[in-house]
Design an enzyme around this catalytic site. Structure first.
Site, mmCIF file in Angstrom:
data_model
loop_
_atom_site.group_PDB
_atom_site.id
_atom_site.type_symbol
_atom_site.label_atom_id
_atom_site.label_comp_id
_atom_site.label_asym_id
_atom_site.label_seq_id
_atom_site.Cartn_x
_atom_site.Cartn_y
_atom_site.Cartn_z
ATOM 1 N N TYR A 32 0.866 -1.188 0.000
ATOM 2 C CA TYR A 32 0.000 0.000 0.000
ATOM 3 C C TYR A 32 0.902 1.237 0.000
ATOM 4 O O TYR A 32 0.833 2.097 0.875
ATOM 5 C CB TYR A 32 -0.978 -0.007 1.183
ATOM 6 C CG TYR A 32 -2.294 0.627 0.795
ATOM 7 C CD1 TYR A 32 -3.148 -0.003 -0.101
ATOM 8 C CD2 TYR A 32 -2.653 1.878 1.282
ATOM 9 C CE1 TYR A 32 -4.326 0.598 -0.498
ATOM 10 C CE2 TYR A 32 -3.839 2.483 0.881
ATOM 11 C CZ TYR A 32 -4.668 1.829 -0.006
ATOM 12 O OH TYR A 32 -5.835 2.423 -0.393
ATOM 13 N N LEU A 33 1.729 1.271 -1.015
ATOM 14 C CA LEU A 33 2.840 2.229 -1.064
ATOM 15 C C LEU A 33 2.356 3.662 -1.182
ATOM 16 O O LEU A 33 1.359 3.947 -1.844
ATOM 17 C CB LEU A 33 3.745 1.888 -2.259
ATOM 18 C CG LEU A 33 4.303 0.464 -2.287
ATOM 19 C CD1 LEU A 33 5.207 0.270 -3.511
ATOM 20 C CD2 LEU A 33 5.064 0.127 -1.016
ATOM 21 N N GLU A 35 4.093 8.028 -0.903
ATOM 22 C CA GLU A 35 5.311 8.809 -1.193
ATOM 23 C C GLU A 35 6.452 8.499 -0.221
ATOM 24 O O GLU A 35 7.620 8.607 -0.582
ATOM 25 C CB GLU A 35 5.018 10.314 -1.160
ATOM 26 C CG GLU A 35 4.559 10.895 -2.492
ATOM 27 C CD GLU A 35 5.565 10.709 -3.642
ATOM 28 O OE1 GLU A 35 6.782 10.893 -3.427
ATOM 29 O OE2 GLU A 35 5.139 10.363 -4.751
ATOM 30 N N HIS A 37 7.242 5.566 1.065
ATOM 31 C CA HIS A 37 7.946 4.389 0.519
ATOM 32 C C HIS A 37 8.742 4.771 -0.724
ATOM 33 O O HIS A 37 9.874 4.323 -0.919
ATOM 34 C CB HIS A 37 6.949 3.303 0.117
ATOM 35 C CG HIS A 37 6.150 2.729 1.242
ATOM 36 N ND1 HIS A 37 4.799 2.963 1.386
ATOM 37 C CD2 HIS A 37 6.511 1.926 2.264
ATOM 38 C CE1 HIS A 37 4.363 2.304 2.453
ATOM 39 N NE2 HIS A 37 5.382 1.676 3.009
ATOM 40 N N GLY A 148 12.392 3.863 7.110
ATOM 41 C CA GLY A 148 11.914 5.229 7.346
ATOM 42 C C GLY A 148 12.053 5.626 8.815
ATOM 43 O O GLY A 148 11.842 4.812 9.717
ATOM 44 N N GLN A 149 12.362 6.879 9.032
ATOM 45 C CA GLN A 149 12.490 7.431 10.394
ATOM 46 C C GLN A 149 11.130 7.482 11.107
ATOM 47 O O GLN A 149 11.058 7.581 12.313
ATOM 48 C CB GLN A 149 13.127 8.826 10.311
ATOM 49 C CG GLN A 149 13.122 9.648 11.574
ATOM 50 C CD GLN A 149 13.980 9.054 12.696
ATOM 51 O OE1 GLN A 149 14.850 8.223 12.443
ATOM 52 N NE2 GLN A 149 13.716 9.458 13.917
ATOM 53 N N GLN A 154 11.492 1.047 15.377
ATOM 54 C CA GLN A 154 11.761 -0.088 14.487
ATOM 55 C C GLN A 154 13.165 0.044 13.876
ATOM 56 O O GLN A 154 13.927 -0.933 13.808
ATOM 57 C CB GLN A 154 10.713 -0.119 13.371
ATOM 58 C CG GLN A 154 11.077 -1.037 12.210
ATOM 59 C CD GLN A 154 9.959 -1.176 11.213
ATOM 60 O OE1 GLN A 154 9.006 -1.883 11.462
ATOM 61 N NE2 GLN A 154 10.058 -0.533 10.063
ATOM 62 N N SER A 187 0.410 4.104 5.483
ATOM 63 C CA SER A 187 -0.614 3.290 4.806
ATOM 64 C C SER A 187 -1.906 3.315 5.613
ATOM 65 O O SER A 187 -2.994 3.147 5.071
ATOM 66 C CB SER A 187 -0.134 1.850 4.647
ATOM 67 O OG SER A 187 1.121 1.842 4.007
HETATM 68 O O1 PAF Z 1 7.831 -0.877 8.310
HETATM 69 C C1 PAF Z 1 7.227 -1.831 7.779
HETATM 70 O O2 PAF Z 1 6.511 -1.686 6.794
HETATM 71 C C2 PAF Z 1 7.384 -3.229 8.372
HETATM 72 O O3 PAF Z 1 7.463 -3.182 9.740
HETATM 73 C C3 PAF Z 1 8.572 -4.015 7.767
HETATM 74 C C4 PAF Z 1 9.895 -3.350 8.096
HETATM 75 C C5 PAF Z 1 8.399 -4.144 6.280
HETATM 76 C C6 PAF Z 1 8.621 -5.422 8.364
HETATM 77 O O4 PAF Z 1 7.454 -6.123 8.101
#
Ligand code: PAF
Length: 286
Positions: A32-33, A35, A37, A148-149, A154, A187
């Site tokens: 579900y990309l 900007e 991404h 991404g920040q 994460q 998303s």
């Molecule tokens: O940030 C995300 O979209 C998810 O946590 C990742 C890093 C793709 C892992 O499933």
């Protein structure tokens, strides 16, 4: 662009690039990309000669009762966007490819890094992230992986895992991309009702308020958080899950700000949980 479903095909692609001395970059996504991404894909393109994007809605990072079933999906649009951006491989495995029957291994980054913020509110979330990212790294064998920040905790967890396990991959963490009104792209923004969407930029307003106060000399985290919560309370639909100031590396709470600190927010609008953050910085000395 090749669409690959099998781990062994993805690894064969990466190894063929290496044989030709091509640097491989991976952008892990759940699809579900938007900007945000695309900005990561562009960084990958500018730093490597072959770009792989993974698209996998990873079930193990959703706690029971979270939005796994309704997580937005649009494979056709995602693949068209990847093609447009010049991605070489879209790796989109089935769940059984990543988690075959009897799968019983977990990668778990433990300690303060995962004990607070989203780690405290989403039990098992970072184990799911670390496990799937470790798998994506061993499948795609990237030289570089771009995150991404916006998911600051994460990114810190992935960085720690890479260091602790000596994984041979460089990690890049790229700035948050925002809508014109300041809402961080996600998303999950599609879940917002029109009224919630109107109020959602309050997160950015709260981050900006804190940054202004820091520039004006405020160093006390409790005082900053009082102001931040005050701004968030100005949006009647916003329910704060957390608002915390933590160390940018360890994610541990900070009482008095040093040169920089991370202000991290998680705020519910109805059932939709938005996260956002800013690295609060003191003014550079003249
Ligand atoms: O940030 C995300 O979209 C998810 O946590 C990742 C890093 C793709 C892992 O499933």
């Amino acid at each position: 662009m090749q669409i690959l479903r099998r781990a062994e095909e993805a690894r064969a692609f990466s190894r063929s690039c290496k044989r030709e001395a091509r640097r491989v970059a991976l952008v892990p996504t759940m699809g579900y990309l938007h900007e945000g991404h695309l900005s990561l894909i562009r960084v990958a393109k500018s730093s490597a000669s072959s770009v792989m994007v993974s698209l996998f809605v990873n079930p193990t990072q959703f706690a029971p009762g979270e939005d796994l079933d309704r997580y937005p999906r649009d494979f056709e649009r995602d693949s068209a966007l990847c093609r447009q951006e010049g991605v070489d491989v879209l790796f989109a495995p089935e769940a059984t490819e990543i988690y075959p029957d009897g799968f019983s291994t977990k990668v778990s980054v433990q300690g303060p890094l995962t004990e607070g913020l989203c780690g405290a509110r989403r039990p098992g979330h970072f184990d799911g992230v670390a496990t799937v990212v470790a798998k994506l790294f061993t499948i795609c064998e990237p030289d570089l992986a771009v995150f991404g920040q916006k998911d600051a905790q994460q990114a810190a967890v992935v960085g720690r895992m890479v260091r602790d396990l000596n994984l041979p991959v460089e990690i890049a963490v790229e700035p948050i991309v925002r809508e014109a009104d300041g809402l961080a792209m996600s998303s999950r923004n599609v879940y917002l009702s029109p009224e919630e969407r109107t109020q959602a930029p309050v997160l950015k307003m709260a981050l900006d308020t804190a940054q202004r106060l820091v520039l004006a000399g405020e160093r006390d985290a409790s005082a900053l958080l009082r102001e931040v919560k005050g701004v968030l309370a100005s949006a009647p639909l916003a329910k704060v899950d957390y608002a915390e100031i933590v160390d940018t590396v360890t994610m541990e709470p900070v009482q008095i700000l040093g040169k920089e600190a991370l202000l991290a927010l998680a705020v519910f609008f109805g059932a939709t949980r938005l996260i956002d953050n800013a690295i609060l910085k003191q003014a550079a000395k003249q």
